[in-house]
Design an enzyme around this catalytic site. Structure first.
Site, PDB file in Angstrom:
ATOM      1  N   ASP A 231       8.029  -5.209 -10.580  1.00  0.00           N
ATOM      2  CA  ASP A 231       7.492  -5.994 -11.684  1.00  0.00           C
ATOM      3  C   ASP A 231       6.226  -6.722 -11.236  1.00  0.00           C
ATOM      4  O   ASP A 231       6.159  -7.259 -10.123  1.00  0.00           O
ATOM      5  CB  ASP A 231       8.554  -7.008 -12.122  1.00  0.00           C
ATOM      6  CG  ASP A 231       8.156  -7.803 -13.339  1.00  0.00           C
ATOM      7  OD1 ASP A 231       7.956  -7.195 -14.400  1.00  0.00           O
ATOM      8  OD2 ASP A 231       8.042  -9.037 -13.225  1.00  0.00           O
ATOM      9  N   GLU A 282      12.525   4.320   6.345  1.00  0.00           N
ATOM     10  CA  GLU A 282      13.639   4.259   7.284  1.00  0.00           C
ATOM     11  C   GLU A 282      14.889   4.944   6.730  1.00  0.00           C
ATOM     12  O   GLU A 282      15.828   5.240   7.478  1.00  0.00           O
ATOM     13  CB  GLU A 282      13.987   2.795   7.593  1.00  0.00           C
ATOM     14  CG  GLU A 282      12.889   2.010   8.279  1.00  0.00           C
ATOM     15  CD  GLU A 282      13.245   0.526   8.367  1.00  0.00           C
ATOM     16  OE1 GLU A 282      14.399   0.175   8.012  1.00  0.00           O
ATOM     17  OE2 GLU A 282      12.372  -0.267   8.773  1.00  0.00           O
TER      18      GLU A 282
END
Length: 567
Positions: A231, A282
């Site tokens: 957002d 990751e």
């Protein structure tokens, strides 16, 4: 194509897709995905309290699978006082009881993944709720303390600090600064809130803030989410010195039409997303970041999706383009240069929870800046039949373009903006902060209809609805359109099935001449697409019509798009 043929094509693709986090796959699914936005409080309500929830979403996942979408994006469901419908977060790592529990979220996530649907969650990093633990600590602490340094607290101007630090205005109207009462009872510092006063802005120059959001990202990634929609991704960082600024009153409230706004699009924000990209990498499963970045051009927006930053950015210049062939061709051309130019897919979007639904917006005849909304006294009221025809044609055009596309819940039903919401039923902070001068975003957030003859049109079993639903919802309900030849729902199913069959999202665009200035015509693989934005019918291309937004026989009428397969 008949509804039965569409169902057969769609059902062939309902097996789980490769590349889920739960499967450890890859494939950069986000490059071509059709992503369906769910506004949880308005999607489906399993408890009957009038507010949609996570179990309600789970109960309708089969409907979404049969629609043919690839992923869902959920607007905020985290713990919140709900001053701004969840975009005021008080705990980023919990589910608000309005929507259910973390167990409900996990069940929904597993059920979606089991149907081949990926899940993107909303993340709100520009600001928190004023009920967030950190902000409560800041209020209880002294000026210039470590607790206040997490937010944008500043001393005021004037002899006694009685004036705000600068002249910035809130996106929702009114001043962007609020003065606090200190522990001794005297008026003290001011804090910045680019949105409502209940939404204080974080200070992203503070390493503690950055580390907290690393923790939040990992919390949801560890649960198995496939990505985040960020957002106000063009916000977070403010210009050094917080210089005065007066926005253009005719521009959209999120700054999408303006250059050099001191609280939008600052260069330092890119380091935040490079950091987040490293975290996502990751994890197995090809997780993705999507930016809500309101910027004036596609070229500027593309800076958010450079190879080491986010994966997608909403193409708001495309959303803001009127139903006009020349303008659409230009924004498509620019988009297909700008985004691939940095190694990212172009995205396409026509509606969301912050803008007037495109079944109404495309038929407006007066200016309507983003965030203002429309109501009974707004100028240039839309003609419903024109708006729906243009919306269907615009969607057919959009879904034929290479890249990824976003759909907003209910647009597959042809839902228009709800205009006649009584003032005492409105809930958008914009309505209150402007004393009714702007209607705000309630009109695109009304709970959607599932069953024509059920209470609340199937939104729940009780008939309760947090915003009033109009009588016309009965004729637009999903069960009233399912299997009905020519319905908007069946059009969407056809478009999504054919898009996948012909791999249009992974294709390339070749413009075609010869259809006139008011037509948009191109080839994507073996599919020819022609959209008529004018008033005079134009010829059909040769081949087999596989999708059309309206009736076509001897030609393509006004406000109609057709897909033709070359054989």
């Amino acid at each position: 194509m008949t509804s039965a043929e569409t169902a057969e094509r769609t059902d062939a693709f309902l097996a789980p897709l490769p590349g889920h986090a739960t499967e450890g796959g890859a494939g950069e699914w986000w490059r071509t995905a059709v992503i369906y936005q769910i506004y949880p409080r308005s999607f489906a309500d399993a408890t009957g309290d009038g507010i949609g929830d996570l179990p309600g979403i789970t109960s309708h996942l089969d409907d979404l699978a049969h629609l043919g979408i690839d992923a869902i994006w959920l607007s905020p469901f985290q713990r919140s006082p709900q001053k701004d419908a969840g975009y005021d977060v008080s705990d980023y790592c919990d589910v608000d009881p309005l929507f259910g529990t973390l167990a409900d979220f996990d069940e929904m996530l597993a059920a979606a993944h089991g149907r081949g649907i990926r899940v993107i969650v909303d993340l709100v990093p520009n600001h928190s709720s004023d009920q967030h633990e950190w902000f409560q600590q800041a209020l209880a602490s002294a000026p210039h303390s470590a607790e206040r340094a997490r937010y944008m607290f500043r001393d005021g101007k004037g002899t006694h600090g009685e004036l705000p630090p600068n002249n910035w205005e809130s996106v929702f109207g009114g001043p962007a600064w609020t003065r606090v009462v200190e522990a001794g009872g005297e008026l003290g510092q001011w804090y910045l809130h680019l949105f409502d006063s209940s939404q204080p802005d974080f200070d992203w120059s503070n390493e503690e803030v950055r580390e907290e959001f690393r923790r939040i990202l990992r919390f949801w990634l560890d649960r198995g989410v496939d990505g985040f929609r960020v957002d106000v991704a063009h916000g977070l960082v403010k210009a050094e010195g917080l210089p005065d600024y007066i926005p253009d009153p005719e521009a959209g409230s999120m700054g999408g039409e303006e250059e050099h706004v001191p609280y939008w699009g600052q260069d330092a924000v890119h380091e935040v997303y490079r950091d987040w990209r490293r975290i996502l990498e990751e994890y197995a499963g090809d997780r993705a970041l999507a930016a809500e970045a309101w910027l004036p051009t596609a070229e500027r927006t593309a800076q958010w999706v450079r190879p080491d930053e986010m994966h997608q950015a909403f193409n708001f210049p495309y959303l803001s383009t009127e139903w006009n062939a020349a303008d659409l061709r230009e924004v498509i051309d620019v988009s297909l240069r700008a985004f691939p130019g940095v190694g990212a897919p172009s995205t396409w979007v026509l509606s969301n929870h912050d803008v007037v639904r495109h079944a109404s917006r495309l038929a407006l005849t007066a200016e309507n800046p983003q965030g203002h909304g429309i109501g009974p006294d707004s100028p240039g009221q839309p003609i419903p039949e024109v708006g729906l025809a243009r919306a269907r044609a615009a969607t057919a055009l959009m879904l034929a373009l290479p890249g990824s596309a976003y759909l907003y819940q209910g647009e597959e039903l042809g839902l228009p903006e709800v205009i006649d919401i009584p003032g005492d039923a409105r809930q958008d902070p914009t309505w209150f902060r402007t004393n009714g001068e702007r209607y705000g975003r309630d009109g695109c957030r009304v709970p959607i209809p599932w069953n024509a003859d059920a209470p609340a049109y199937g939104f729940n079993d009780s008939g309760a609805s947090w915003l009033p639903q109009p009588a016309e919802w009965a004729t637009l309900a999903r069960d009233a359109q399912t299997g009905v030849e020519g319905s908007t729902l069946e059009l969407y199913r056809t478009l999504l099935a054919e898009r996948r069959v012909h791999a249009l999202g992974a294709g390339s665009l070749e413009w075609i001449d010869g259809y006139g200035a008011e037509a948009i015509a191109f080839r994507n693989g073996n599919v020819t697409v022609v959209a008529n934005t004018g008033s005079t019918p134009i010829p059909l291309p040769s081949g087999i019509v596989i999708a059309a937004s309206g009736a076509v026989a001897d030609g393509i009428p006004a406000d109609t798009t057709v897909w033709v397969e070359t054989v």
